[in-house]
Design an enzyme around this catalytic site. Structure first.
Site, PDB file in Angstrom:
ATOM      1  N   THR A  31      60.198  59.028  66.117  1.00 45.11           N
ATOM      2  CA  THR A  31      60.281  59.645  67.449  1.00 45.11           C
ATOM      3  C   THR A  31      60.113  58.622  68.563  1.00 45.11           C
ATOM      4  OG1 THR A  31      59.505  61.775  66.662  1.00 45.11           O
ATOM      5  CG2 THR A  31      59.141  61.319  68.970  1.00 45.11           C
ATOM      6  N   THR A 106      55.980  59.340  62.600  1.00 45.82           N
ATOM      7  CA  THR A 106      54.616  59.738  62.226  1.00 45.82           C
ATOM      8  C   THR A 106      54.561  60.551  60.932  1.00 45.82           C
ATOM      9  OG1 THR A 106      54.787  61.720  63.600  1.00 45.82           O
ATOM     10  CG2 THR A 106      53.792  59.769  64.611  1.00 45.82           C
ATOM     11  N   GLN A 293      41.755  68.876  47.885  1.00 46.03           N
ATOM     12  CA  GLN A 293      42.618  69.393  48.955  1.00 46.03           C
ATOM     13  C   GLN A 293      41.935  69.272  50.317  1.00 46.03           C
ATOM     14  OE1 GLN A 293      43.888  73.406  48.037  1.00 46.03           O
ATOM     15  NE2 GLN A 293      44.674  72.796  46.041  1.00 46.03           N
TER      16      GLN A 293
END
Ligand code: ASP
Length: 356
Positions: A31, A106, A293
């Site tokens: 980006t 990113t 997680q």
């Protein structure tokens, strides 16, 4: 044989006769360097427009050189060959520069920073990944600030030695260890986090380094470890996950290692069918690595009954490693070490500050 990607020839911006540093920018896309096309979609543009919109980058008393991907990409398209090309570009130019800046999207930046941390053995110069949430063409963009401060950090020395001697990620005023970082926000500027390791530096009016957290300078010799094995997978547990689904992955002949994203401090369904599948995979010489997680905290085999059998079966504990670092380290360990016992040892040993 490495399938290197096409790079544009190096461009030098030798702006100063006596620069405080020489930095090589490797521009991959993302980006940061995107602009809007006629349909209003964001597409990658060239590095020239980036520099035109960040004039402060030319005022840091640093001589810049740039090598750009011939086709700047959205980082969702990153593959192992891109990491190999970045690693070799750094290796080829290592002695000519004081530091390296990788401009990268990113989305997969934490994976790339993790992978490069493993591939660049003996690194003793800064390699800093940065990008932006808004394209540099946008008036409120974070791109220029991320670019300029990263350049400043990459150029800084103490007692004639680089302050940063590892692969890092700079974003939103924080310098994070690359293989500890994770993208956690897709909208806000505060896109990255490193829950299990403190920031290496914070940029305010001055750049404040967290000295005890930095990897100290060492007289090492850079060695590029470019063999990564892609025959790996991640299984994320969820309530209701079918045995057939796990079996399909664990029994796939081409799969040599699996990162299992478990619950909390490394807990799994304590069911015979599940444990038997893991046991069979370990017997078949597959590497199984238990990673939580949760973004913070670590795997502790045996804390609960729900993880107590894993150690006995031979599932390895990833401790407080991120999934991004775990999967790239598994690629590295399987690529580098042909003996499964050596690859296993590598996985449970901190090699680049990626785990405690
Ligand atoms: N999709 C973009 C990329 O990762 C997002 C970004 O750069 O922030 O290349």
């Amino acid at each position: 044989m490495i399938d290197m990607i096409d790079l544009k020839p190096i461009v030098h911006f030798d702006l100063f006769e006596d620069p405080k540093a020489r930095i090589l920018i490797i521009y991959t896309g993302g980006t940061l360097g995107m602009d809007y096309n006629e349909r209003g979609e964001l597409v990658p543009c060239g590095f020239d427009s980036v520099l035109r919109r960040a004039p402060a980058a030319k005022e840091l008393h640093i001589n810049l050189s740039v090598i750009a991907f011939s086709q700047p990409i959205d980082s969702a398209k990153i593959e192992i060959r891109h990491w190999q090309s970045i690693a070799h570009t750094i290796g080829d130019h290592y002695d000519d520069f004081d530091g390296f800046l990788i401009l990268h999207g990113t989305d997969t930046m934490a994976y790339s920073a993790s992978a490069l941390s493993f591939m660049l053995q003996g690194l003793n110069k800064p390699v800093i990944f940065t990008g932006a949430q808004l394209p540099i063409a946008s008036p409120r963009s974070d791109a220029s600030e991320n670019l300029v401060t990263s350049l400043e950090i990459a150029s800084e020395k103490k007692d004639g030695k680089p302050i940063i001697t590892e692969v890092c990620l700079f974003f939103n005023n924080e310098l994070l260890r690359g293989n500890r970082s994770k993208k956690v926000e897709s909208q806000s500027f505060d896109a990255f986090e490193s829950e299990n390791y403190p920031p290496l530096a914070k940029a305010g009016i001055t750049i404040n380094y967290n000295w005890p957290a930095l990897k100290p300078f060492a007289k090492d010799i850079l060695e590029i470890q470019d063999e990564l094995n892609a025959h790996v997978a991640i299984i994320k547990l969820f309530p209701g996950l079918l045995p057939d689904t796990i079996e399909l992955i664990l029994k796939a002949p081409h799969i040599k290692g699996v990162v299992i994203e478990t619950y909390g401090s490394g807990n799994v369904p304590h069911e015979p069918w599940f444990l038997e599948l893991l046991d069979k995979a370990v017997q078949d010489n597959k590497l199984l690595l238990n990673v939580s997680q949760c973004n913070g905290g670590n795997v502790m085999h045996g804390k609960y009954e729900a993880s107590s059998s894993l150690e006995k079966i031979g599932v390895l504990s990833g401790g407080d490693i991120t999934s991004e670092a775990a999967i790239t380290k598994m690629m590295y360990a399987l690529g580098r070490f042909k003996k499964i016992s050596t690859a296993k040892k590598c996985l449970i040993t901190p090699i680049r500050g990626e785990m405690n």
